[in-house]
Design a protein around this motif. Sequence first.
Motif, PDB file in Angstrom:
ATOM      1  N   PHE A 165       0.845  -1.194   0.000  1.00 30.58           N
ATOM      2  CA  PHE A 165       0.000   0.000   0.000  1.00 30.58           C
ATOM      3  C   PHE A 165       0.880   1.243   0.000  1.00 30.58           C
ATOM      4  CE2 PHE A 165       0.745  -1.110   4.415  1.00 30.58           C
ATOM      5  CZ  PHE A 165       1.061   0.093   5.013  1.00 30.58           C
ATOM      6  N   TRP A 166       0.277   2.338  -0.425  1.00 30.29           N
ATOM      7  CA  TRP A 166       0.940   3.639  -0.421  1.00 30.29           C
ATOM      8  C   TRP A 166       0.694   4.327   0.921  1.00 30.29           C
ATOM      9  CZ3 TRP A 166       4.096   5.037  -4.337  1.00 30.29           C
ATOM     10  CH2 TRP A 166       3.952   4.370  -5.547  1.00 30.29           C
ATOM     11  N   PHE A 167       1.671   5.084   1.368  1.00 28.93           N
ATOM     12  CA  PHE A 167       1.514   5.801   2.631  1.00 28.93           C
ATOM     13  C   PHE A 167       2.353   7.078   2.602  1.00 28.93           C
ATOM     14  CE2 PHE A 167       5.373   3.422   3.277  1.00 28.93           C
ATOM     15  CZ  PHE A 167       6.167   4.230   4.066  1.00 28.93           C
ATOM     16  N   ALA A 168       1.996   7.998   3.499  1.00 25.04           N
ATOM     17  CA  ALA A 168       2.745   9.245   3.687  1.00 25.04           C
ATOM     18  C   ALA A 168       2.997   9.417   5.178  1.00 25.04           C
ATOM     19  CB  ALA A 168       1.972  10.443   3.135  1.00 25.04           C
ATOM     20  N   VAL A 169       4.099  10.058   5.517  1.00 27.34           N
ATOM     21  CA  VAL A 169       4.470  10.272   6.914  1.00 27.34           C
ATOM     22  C   VAL A 169       4.082  11.684   7.340  1.00 27.34           C
ATOM     23  CG1 VAL A 169       6.343   8.595   6.914  1.00 27.34           C
ATOM     24  CG2 VAL A 169       6.803  10.925   6.185  1.00 27.34           C
ATOM     25  N   PRO A 170       3.681  11.881   8.610  1.00 26.38           N
ATOM     26  CA  PRO A 170       3.292  13.226   9.066  1.00 26.38           C
ATOM     27  C   PRO A 170       4.471  14.149   9.297  1.00 26.38           C
ATOM     28  CG  PRO A 170       3.120  11.656  10.869  1.00 26.38           C
ATOM     29  CD  PRO A 170       3.482  10.859   9.650  1.00 26.38           C
ATOM     30  N   VAL A 171       5.608  13.586   9.681  1.00 28.38           N
ATOM     31  CA  VAL A 171       6.832  14.362   9.937  1.00 28.38           C
ATOM     32  C   VAL A 171       7.992  13.590   9.311  1.00 28.38           C
ATOM     33  CG1 VAL A 171       5.981  15.447  12.063  1.00 28.38           C
ATOM     34  CG2 VAL A 171       7.135  13.234  12.176  1.00 28.38           C
ATOM     35  N   PRO A 172       9.136  14.237   9.086  1.00 31.09           N
ATOM     36  CA  PRO A 172      10.276  13.505   8.519  1.00 31.09           C
ATOM     37  C   PRO A 172      10.648  12.294   9.369  1.00 31.09           C
ATOM     38  CG  PRO A 172      10.676  15.862   8.421  1.00 31.09           C
ATOM     39  CD  PRO A 172       9.425  15.690   9.224  1.00 31.09           C
ATOM     40  N   TYR A 178       4.987   7.001  -0.418  1.00 27.83           N
ATOM     41  CA  TYR A 178       5.955   5.921  -0.473  1.00 27.83           C
ATOM     42  C   TYR A 178       5.207   4.592  -0.483  1.00 27.83           C
ATOM     43  CZ  TYR A 178       9.091   9.684   0.927  1.00 27.83           C
ATOM     44  OH  TYR A 178       9.780  10.861   0.984  1.00 27.83           O
ATOM     45  N   LEU A 179       5.887   3.548  -0.977  1.00 26.73           N
ATOM     46  CA  LEU A 179       5.259   2.244  -1.123  1.00 26.73           C
ATOM     47  C   LEU A 179       5.759   1.295  -0.041  1.00 26.73           C
ATOM     48  CD1 LEU A 179       3.357   0.567  -2.919  1.00 26.73           C
ATOM     49  CD2 LEU A 179       5.365  -0.139  -4.219  1.00 26.73           C
ATOM     50  N   ALA A 180       4.829   0.764   0.741  1.00 26.87           N
ATOM     51  CA  ALA A 180       5.153  -0.258   1.736  1.00 26.87           C
ATOM     52  C   ALA A 180       5.062  -1.615   1.058  1.00 26.87           C
ATOM     53  CB  ALA A 180       4.202  -0.175   2.916  1.00 26.87           C
ATOM     54  N   VAL A 181       6.170  -2.341   1.011  1.00 30.78           N
ATOM     55  CA  VAL A 181       6.232  -3.605   0.284  1.00 30.78           C
ATOM     56  C   VAL A 181       6.273  -4.817   1.200  1.00 30.78           C
ATOM     57  CG1 VAL A 181       7.357  -2.513  -1.683  1.00 30.78           C
ATOM     58  CG2 VAL A 181       8.762  -3.462   0.141  1.00 30.78           C
ATOM     59  N   GLU A 182       6.513  -4.612   2.482  1.00 31.83           N
ATOM     60  CA  GLU A 182       6.607  -5.745   3.405  1.00 31.83           C
ATOM     61  C   GLU A 182       6.431  -5.242   4.820  1.00 31.83           C
ATOM     62  OE1 GLU A 182       9.940  -9.093   4.759  1.00 31.83           O
ATOM     63  OE2 GLU A 182      10.229  -7.935   2.915  1.00 31.83           O
ATOM     64  N   GLN A 183       5.903  -6.091   5.680  1.00 29.32           N
ATOM     65  CA  GLN A 183       5.739  -5.765   7.092  1.00 29.32           C
ATOM     66  C   GLN A 183       6.562  -6.735   7.923  1.00 29.32           C
ATOM     67  OE1 GLN A 183       1.712  -5.532   8.444  1.00 29.32           O
ATOM     68  NE2 GLN A 183       2.269  -4.773  10.462  1.00 29.32           N
ATOM     69  N   ARG A 184       7.354  -6.169   8.830  1.00 28.54           N
ATOM     70  CA  ARG A 184       8.183  -6.962   9.729  1.00 28.54           C
ATOM     71  C   ARG A 184       7.852  -6.579  11.155  1.00 28.54           C
ATOM     72  NH1 ARG A 184      14.146  -6.514   6.748  1.00 28.54           N
ATOM     73  NH2 ARG A 184      13.493  -7.429   4.743  1.00 28.54           N
ATOM     74  N   ASP A 189       9.483   3.809  12.780  1.00 28.62           N
ATOM     75  CA  ASP A 189       8.427   4.600  13.431  1.00 28.62           C
ATOM     76  C   ASP A 189       7.265   4.718  12.458  1.00 28.62           C
ATOM     77  OD1 ASP A 189       6.850   6.253  14.910  1.00 28.62           O
ATOM     78  OD2 ASP A 189       8.237   7.929  14.985  1.00 28.62           O
ATOM     79  N   THR A 190       6.221   3.937  12.665  1.00 29.28           N
ATOM     80  CA  THR A 190       5.054   3.952  11.768  1.00 29.28           C
ATOM     81  C   THR A 190       3.853   4.655  12.386  1.00 29.28           C
ATOM     82  OG1 THR A 190       4.360   1.796  12.622  1.00 29.28           O
ATOM     83  CG2 THR A 190       5.806   1.809  10.678  1.00 29.28           C
ATOM     84  N   SER A 191       4.042   5.377  13.469  1.00 24.69           N
ATOM     85  CA  SER A 191       2.926   6.037  14.122  1.00 24.69           C
ATOM     86  C   SER A 191       2.436   7.209  13.293  1.00 24.69           C
ATOM     87  CB  SER A 191       3.343   6.523  15.512  1.00 24.69           C
ATOM     88  OG  SER A 191       4.419   7.452  15.423  1.00 24.69           O
ATOM     89  N   GLY A 192       1.128   7.315  13.137  1.00 22.09           N
ATOM     90  CA  GLY A 192       0.519   8.467  12.489  1.00 22.09           C
ATOM     91  C   GLY A 192       0.658   8.499  10.981  1.00 22.09           C
ATOM     92  N   ILE A 193       1.043   7.398  10.335  1.00 25.40           N
ATOM     93  CA  ILE A 193       1.177   7.434   8.878  1.00 25.40           C
ATOM     94  C   ILE A 193      -0.195   7.475   8.225  1.00 25.40           C
ATOM     95  CG2 ILE A 193       3.374   6.206   8.941  1.00 25.40           C
ATOM     96  CD1 ILE A 193       1.899   3.709   8.000  1.00 25.40           C
ATOM     97  N   GLN A 194      -0.261   8.062   7.038  1.00 27.25           N
ATOM     98  CA  GLN A 194      -1.507   8.186   6.278  1.00 27.25           C
ATOM     99  C   GLN A 194      -1.478   7.201   5.120  1.00 27.25           C
ATOM    100  OE1 GLN A 194      -2.048  12.009   4.535  1.00 27.25           O
ATOM    101  NE2 GLN A 194      -3.953  11.475   3.486  1.00 27.25           N
ATOM    102  N   ARG A 195      -2.441   6.293   5.104  1.00 26.29           N
ATOM    103  CA  ARG A 195      -2.485   5.291   4.041  1.00 26.29           C
ATOM    104  C   ARG A 195      -3.198   5.837   2.822  1.00 26.29           C
ATOM    105  NH1 ARG A 195      -2.800  -0.809   6.053  1.00 26.29           N
ATOM    106  NH2 ARG A 195      -3.244  -0.977   3.819  1.00 26.29           N
ATOM    107  N   GLY A 196      -2.692   5.472   1.647  1.00 21.50           N
ATOM    108  CA  GLY A 196      -3.305   5.910   0.398  1.00 21.50           C
ATOM    109  C   GLY A 196      -4.423   4.985  -0.050  1.00 21.50           C
TER     110      GLY A 196
END
Length: 290
Positions: free
Chosen positions: A230-237, A259-265, A283-290
């Motif tokens: 899935f596609w995602f965007a981060v709230p802060v750098p 950005y593209l998330a290709v795998e989860q660990r 740090d995946t807190s607060g990311i916005q999924r596309g």
Amino acid sequence: MNIRSLTRGDGVVIGAAVLLFIASFLDIYSIEGAPDSAEIPSLWGSGSVVLGVVLAGVIGAALIVVARALPQPRKVAGLDLGQFGVAFTVFAAWCALGNIFDPAGAFDNDGGVDNIGAGTGLILALVATVLMAAAAIATPLVPALKGSLIPASRPAAPQPYGGQPQGGYGYPGAQQQPYGGQPGQPGQPGQPGHPGQSFGGGQPQPGQPQPQAPQPQQAQAQPAGDFSPFWFAVPVPRPLFAEDGSPTPIAELAPGTWYLAVEQRGANLVAQTQDGRRGVLQDTSGIQRG
């Protein structure tokens, strides 16, 4: 430089710098009883005001914006450029406050000049520098100011890893075709893959083996695990670390970019940047999924 990494607080700093630049062309003094034809100098007529207020404020704002837009933080004498910028803005506000209290400086200490006050330009310069310094200090502390200045535009047709078109096989949420079937409208007679019909669409002929339900094949066709790219965007750098576990970041994910998330660990994501680099986002807190 990535302007999409700028925050709302940076936007306030930029606006205050523009206001300060405009104020520098207005009157520095307000002389009581002066005729309308009197020529009163602007802020550029005083060297101390130009250096301590105008240039210090503009330079501080520029350092803050440049430090935010750079992909990697730059340091001078062990300090971030943004920290230098905050110091410049606070210094500019302090100097502006001093000039408001005593606009004429030592000129009126011997008496005789009691009708000189702060002009429009000096008052606006104080407002601009105070606003600039407040925004620079509060941006890392106030969540409303940490938001992205330029919102991330949602991708029109996001594609999962591997380039499958939207709605195609493997796309999250897409309706899958039966195993062995062809694209079309499942459930209509004569279509390949319709239950009870042969591959050619006709009735089974005598002596021919009956088609078996492909339950085992369907089970094999299902992807392993529940994760879908899935596609995602981060709230802060956010830093992106190498997949081998080294502590040095290989890239920085900036707000306003997908950005593209290709795998989860576990709680981490393996993300891919626009230039093809892959790394671990811890740090995946607060990311916005596309």
